[in-house]
Design a protein around this motif. Structure first.
Motif, PDB file in Angstrom:
ATOM      1  N   GLN A   1     -10.189  -6.560  -3.166  1.00  0.00           N
ATOM      2  CA  GLN A   1      -9.158  -5.654  -3.646  1.00  0.00           C
ATOM      3  C   GLN A   1      -9.720  -4.896  -4.837  1.00  0.00           C
ATOM      4  O   GLN A   1     -10.560  -5.387  -5.581  1.00  0.00           O
ATOM      5  CB  GLN A   1      -7.901  -6.433  -4.066  1.00  0.00           C
TER       6      GLN A   1
ATOM      7  N   ARG B   1      -2.604  -1.831   2.602  1.00  0.00           N
ATOM      8  CA  ARG B   1      -3.492  -0.826   2.006  1.00  0.00           C
ATOM      9  C   ARG B   1      -2.658   0.359   1.533  1.00  0.00           C
ATOM     10  O   ARG B   1      -1.549   0.602   2.005  1.00  0.00           O
ATOM     11  CB  ARG B   1      -4.538  -0.347   3.023  1.00  0.00           C
TER      12      ARG B   1
ATOM     13  N   LEU C   1       0.345  -1.231  -0.127  1.00  0.00           N
ATOM     14  CA  LEU C   1      -0.190  -2.232  -1.033  1.00  0.00           C
ATOM     15  C   LEU C   1       0.465  -2.129  -2.400  1.00  0.00           C
ATOM     16  O   LEU C   1       0.865  -3.133  -2.998  1.00  0.00           O
ATOM     17  CB  LEU C   1      -1.710  -2.073  -1.145  1.00  0.00           C
TER      18      LEU C   1
END
Length: 431
Positions: A3, A51, A55
């Motif tokens: 990440q 994503r 996210l």
């Protein structure tokens, strides 16, 4: 999975804990982000990772402020599992959510049951209760039980670990599953049968069958549940009554309260006993209990209620489900039937499979030989049986026609004279 430092994402198990801490269900969280519930479940089990904007919204709803440099967040509380819960059970089924823990098989509220599944009960020696660690996925949980059983290379689900987990051989994966499930599963089966030797034999048989079908078991979503169901089916088989050693009961527990509880359990019908053990002893949810016992959810709920009533009738102090769960855990913890080592179980399973294979081959060869011999020696046409011989004494009577006597000649002439040319052969006359 890695990440970016700007958007830290907690570990899969931590994601579910944070969601529950904010009193959000998977469906509510999915509606706020704009995804399906299955997508949220995949995020919490580590299969996929959000994503982009999803996210950012996911991290914001979880309330993640700061995180370590590697992008992971920890918060697990390590500790041993209770006697019945932990090994041999689906972790997500053993540790229910707060809303489900407070409801019984009919959905009734149970006061004081908020720690029934998440925290173990204190042992008789006064030791502190065990705290269960949070796990992924009670709502539509997809998490696998116990250690990873497939032995295939997988990308790490923990954040910040960009490498790959070391692959396990099938034997190593089997040994890990056995070490995780076998000790508690033997104790559970003892409560189901009341026989230590049968409990140990049932668990070994289940793991031998699992090793024989390892490609199927390794990819199962709940390998421990597969083994547990197989062990229970073998332990409750009615054919054990025909075995000579089944006629001799084993020594009961030393404590009078344990003997009374075990006797109350064994007096229940096998299907009620199994349902009660799965729900109140192991800690499965009602849908999982119904699925494992091959019954509908209302039928499983009725079995739990009737089993509780039968136990409470004999032991009034166990009328509350929390007390029954605690006593089942204590009764199981007092028994320490030894389970064989995983290597021994695998060797015995392979040896038994070889013996059965050789026996099947020998029987097939014998059947082919008997068939060939029958075809070779059997007659290919019908032969009439001969009549048995008879002893002849003297000359047999004359059977062939001989010359006519005088009376016979007269009779023949008379018959010829009485014939006519019509359809009648004789002409009636008056004498």
């Amino acid at each position: 999975m890695t990440q970016s430092p700007a958007t830290p994402l907690p570990a899969p198990k931590e994601r579910r804990r944070l969601r529950e801490a904010r009193s959000l269900t998977q469906a509510a969280l999915a509606a706020r982000i704009g995804v399906s519930r299955a997508t949220v479940r995949s995020w919490e089990t580590g299969r996929t990772t959000p994503r982009g904007r999803k996210l950012e919204a996911y991290v914001k709803l979880l309330g993640v402020g700061t995180a370590p440099a590697d992008g992971t967040m920890s918060g697990r509380q390590e500790g041993p599992a209770p006697a019945l819960v932990g090994a041999g059970t689906t972790p997500s089924a053993a540790h229910r959510t707060a809303g489900e823990r407070d409801r019984g098989p009919r959905g009734e509220d149970r006061p004081g049951a908020d720690g029934r599944r998440s925290a173990g009960t204190p042992a008789r020696d006064g030791t502190a209760p065990h705290r269960a660690e949070p796990d992924a996925g009670r709502d539509g949980d997809d998490g696998r039980n116990g250690p990873r059983a497939t032995g295939r290379d997988d990308t790490s689900a923990e954040e910040g670990g960009g490498g790959r987990e070391p692959s396990l051989t099938p034997a190593q994966a089997f040994d890990a599953l056995y070490a995780f499930c076998a000790p508690a599963l033997v104790r559970q089966t003892y409560l189901l049968t009341g026989r230590r030797e049968l409990a140990r034999e049932s668990v070994e048989h289940a793991f031998q069958l699992a090793w024989h079908r390892w490609p199927e078991v390794a990819v199962d979503r709940d390998p421990a549940g597969w083994v547990r169901a197989t062990a229970y089916e073998y332990a409750l088989s009615p054919w054990h009554r025909l075995r000579p050693r089944h006629r001799h009961p084993e020594a009961p527990p030393a404590d009078a309260a344990d003997r009374a509880l075990l006797a109350a359990l064994l007096d229940l019908p096998p299907v009620y006993r199994r349902t009660l053990l799965l729900y109140d002893g192991v800690g499965l949810g009602l849908p999982e209990t119904a699925a494992e016992t091959e019954a509908s959810t209302p039928a499983a709920a009725n079995r739990v209620l009737h089993a509780r009533e039968a136990v409470a009738e004999r032991l009034p102090e166990l009328a509350l489900p929390e007390d029954l769960h605690r006593r089942l855990a204590e009764l199981a913890s007092t028994q320490r039937p030894r389970a064989a080592k995983p290597g021994t179980v695998r060797d015995h399973g392979e040896r038994r499979a070889r013996q059965w294979t050789r026996g099947a081959i020998a029987f097939t060869v014998l059947l082919i030989g008997v068939t060939a011999l029958t075809l070779r020696t059997a007659p290919d046409h019908y032969e009439a049986p001969l009549s048995p011989p008879e002893t002849v004494r003297g000359l047999p009577p004359r059977s062939a026609p001989g010359p006519l006597s005088e009376d016979e000649l007269v009779l023949r002439d008379k018959l010829r004279s009485l014939t006519s040319s019509g359809p009648e052969r004789l002409v009636p006359g008056i004498r």
